[in-house]
Design an enzyme around this catalytic site. Structure first.
Site, PDB file in Angstrom:
ATOM      1  N   GLU A 278      -3.795  59.092  10.280  1.00 15.14           N
ATOM      2  CA  GLU A 278      -3.576  60.120  11.307  1.00 15.14           C
ATOM      3  C   GLU A 278      -4.744  61.104  11.322  1.00 15.14           C
ATOM      4  O   GLU A 278      -5.202  61.560  10.277  1.00 15.14           O
ATOM      5  CB  GLU A 278      -2.276  60.861  11.003  1.00 15.14           C
ATOM      6  CG  GLU A 278      -1.961  62.006  11.958  1.00 15.14           C
ATOM      7  CD  GLU A 278      -0.716  62.778  11.552  1.00 15.14           C
ATOM      8  OE1 GLU A 278      -0.210  63.547  12.386  1.00 15.14           O
ATOM      9  OE2 GLU A 278      -0.241  62.608  10.406  1.00 15.14           O
ATOM     10  N   LYS A 340       1.425  60.944  20.514  1.00  7.00           N
ATOM     11  CA  LYS A 340       2.665  61.180  19.769  1.00  7.00           C
ATOM     12  C   LYS A 340       3.681  61.879  20.658  1.00  7.00           C
ATOM     13  O   LYS A 340       3.372  62.889  21.297  1.00  7.00           O
ATOM     14  CB  LYS A 340       2.359  62.020  18.526  1.00  7.00           C
ATOM     15  CG  LYS A 340       3.541  62.220  17.597  1.00  7.00           C
ATOM     16  CD  LYS A 340       3.126  62.989  16.351  1.00  7.00           C
ATOM     17  CE  LYS A 340       4.280  63.124  15.365  1.00  7.00           C
ATOM     18  NZ  LYS A 340       3.880  63.891  14.163  1.00  7.00           N
ATOM     19  N   CYS A 393       2.984  59.593  11.917  1.00 13.93           N
ATOM     20  CA  CYS A 393       3.634  60.407  10.901  1.00 13.93           C
ATOM     21  C   CYS A 393       5.152  60.254  10.944  1.00 13.93           C
ATOM     22  O   CYS A 393       5.669  59.161  10.822  1.00 13.93           O
ATOM     23  CB  CYS A 393       3.211  61.870  11.056  1.00 13.93           C
ATOM     24  SG  CYS A 393       3.656  62.918   9.639  1.00 13.93           S
TER      25      CYS A 393
END
Length: 525
Positions: A278, A340, A393
């Site tokens: 990430e 995301k 994540c």
């Protein structure tokens, strides 16, 4: 029976302190300790404390307080690592640690309090109280995973991290179904302290159910050898850059060259897909032509999948930022961008930003403004490999949001930066890895996990870790890509199995309630 009578007679502060201590002890059931019997015993004792409250005035209120104390202890003990995120930039955020240490476990404990209060309203003696308690608690755990974007970390089913065989049941009933069965087993231990010895049959039956679950899982693991996708070789890069150094202006070039250098590590078999963690580039990658040239040189015959911060302007000229994944094909050609969609409250965006800013509370991520969410989940077709579903994540935490409806991927790539979770001794990275393993089991999909500081891993569709790099180690993983299995029962039906178990538990509890010869608040001890 002596311990049952003692626990039921506790009142006031001693009862509150015991509930708090039971919650703290129960946290040791989760990764990396995996002492799952402690969760089961703590639940049994919790039932005995709730028993005692039934004989007092205002039992619902007192049961809620007992439940809150238990939940606070469990979340304080299991999620202490959240405080490390506030030490990355201590001058700005360290003062918030006492507030977070109280508000996070205290807020999450409200779900346990609500579960205990709801079960108290339906409380009867015998096995009925176990069924209604477990159902109410499991519903509260499900709600914890959905309300206010949800935070389903360390739900009770994850306490079986020590038994991959038990975790295989998630392929049928999901983590919430396993959570309900776990709550039933633990709560039923209280029945061993009832004077009616017939109640001891219930924990015996539930133990047999878990034995059957274990046999199912053991057989599933034993009869399912690993298969790999031909022609696909993964390289997962773990640069191990401390969070407080990652964006230092004088170190950005150093970190970039470390990342590229690890990606060029010589091996007997050249990788076909390189995966970075990430936000791996310590700058806005699209604005760095030299870095893009490096990627082109790195990928003449390979792909690169990397997390990266992305900025763009909207139609009205507003500059917005995304926490994204870039997918580069051969020669550095950008073929897909994923944003995301499930952002972390207070980490990637601040709810009620004006009010919180006035109180001196801002996001932890060093990025002006809040990130803008994408519209995922998505599945992407990529050259030379099966379709992939990217997750960033903690998006991996949500069982019903990891695959695009109607377009099932054949593998999941989860990029993360667990350096926020603290040092190698912290529980956070181990708990996060277990979550990824359970998602693999639920979906029947391999998970490729790239973490900045660890734990990077290749996980097969049954949750087995084929390869991994430990926390706080720099290096690469070279491994084949496991082949996906057919969609599991859970992947096809979602929480239907969990809901059926809830209905059965409530029906068993209700069947006992309507038996008129069983008076309220009379315990056969």
């Amino acid at each position: 029976m002596a311990i049952g009578d003692w626990a039921r007679r506790l009142r006031g502060v001693p009862r509150f302190v015991l509930a708090l201590g039971l919650g703290l002890v129960s946290a040791l059931a989760f990764e990396p300790y995996n002492l799952f019997p402690l969760l089961l015993v703590s639940l049994g004792l919790l039932i005995l404390l709730l028993d005692g409250a039934q004989a007092e005035s205002h039992p619902i209120r007192k049961c809620a307080l007992i439940g809150w104390a238990y939940g606070f202890g469990q979340f304080a003990g299991g999620l202490y690592w959240i405080a490390y995120a506030f030490l990355v930039d201590p001058l700005d955020h360290a003062w918030q640690i006492p507030f977070v240490a109280l508000s996070v476990p205290g807020g999450l404990a409200l779900f346990v309090a609500a579960a205990c209060a709801a079960s108290a309203a339906l409380w009867r003696d015998s096995y009925a109280r176990v069924c209604t308690f477990a159902a109410c608690y499991a519903i509260a755990e499900w709600l914890r995973g959905h309300i206010l974007t949800g935070f389903p970390w360390n739900v009770a089913g994850y306490a079986w991290g020590a038994s991959l065989s038990i975790l295989q049941s998630a392929s049928v009933i999901g983590i919430y179904g396993l959570t309900l069965l776990t709550l039933l087993l633990g709560a039923s231990l209280a029945l061993l302290c009832d004077r009616d010895r017939r109640n001891a049959i219930v924990p015996g039956v539930l133990t047999l159910i878990f034995a059957a679950v274990w046999v199912f899982g053991y057989a599933r693991l034993a009869t399912t050898p690993d298969e790999f996708v031909p022609g696909v070789r993964l390289r997962i890069v773990q640069p191990n850059i401390p969070q407080n150094e990652k964006y230092a202006a004088d170190l950005r070039a150093v970190h970039w060259h470390e990342l590229v250098g690890l990606s060029r590590t010589k091996s007997r078999t050249e990788p076909t897909i390189i995966v970075w963690p990430e936000a791996a580039p310590p700058f806005l990658l699209a604005n760095e032509p030299v870095a893009l040239d490096d990627i082109a040189l790195l990928t003449p015959t390979k792909m690169l999948i990397t997390g990266a911060v992305r900025a763009e302007r909207t139609a009205d000229g507003t500059l917005i930022a995304h926490n994204s994944i870039y997918m580069f094909a051969h020669g550095g050609r950008l073929i897909a961008t994923y944003d995301k969609f499930h952002l972390v409250p207070f980490g990637e965006y601040a709810p009620f930003p004006k009010l919180l800013h006035a109180l001196g509370i801002d996001r932890l991520v060093n990025q002006p403004g809040s990130f803008t969410p994408g519209d995922g989940p998505h599945t992407y077709e990529i050259p030379g490999a099966p379709p992939v579903g990217p997750l960033i994540c903690y998006e991996i935490l949500f069982p019903d949001e990891v695959t695009q409806p109607g377009h099932r991927p054949q593998w999941l790539v989860n990029v993360t930066d667990d350096s926020w979770f603290g040092p190698a001794s912290s529980s956070g990275p181990y708990q996060h890895l277990l979550v990824a393993r359970v998602r693999a089991i639920e979906q029947g999909l391999p998970v490729v996990r790239a973490a900045n500081t660890g734990i990077s891993a290749v996980i097969d569709p049954l949750g087995r870790v084929n390869a991994q790099l430990a926390v706080d180690h720099a290096g690469v993983i070279d491994a084949p890509l496991p082949r996906a299995r057919s969609a599991t029962i859970f992947a096809q039906s979602g929480d239907v199995g969990f809901l059926l178990l809830i209905v059965v538990s409530l029906m068993v509890g209700a069947a006992n309630h309507i038996r008129r010869f069983v008076p309220r608040n009379s315990f056969r001890r």
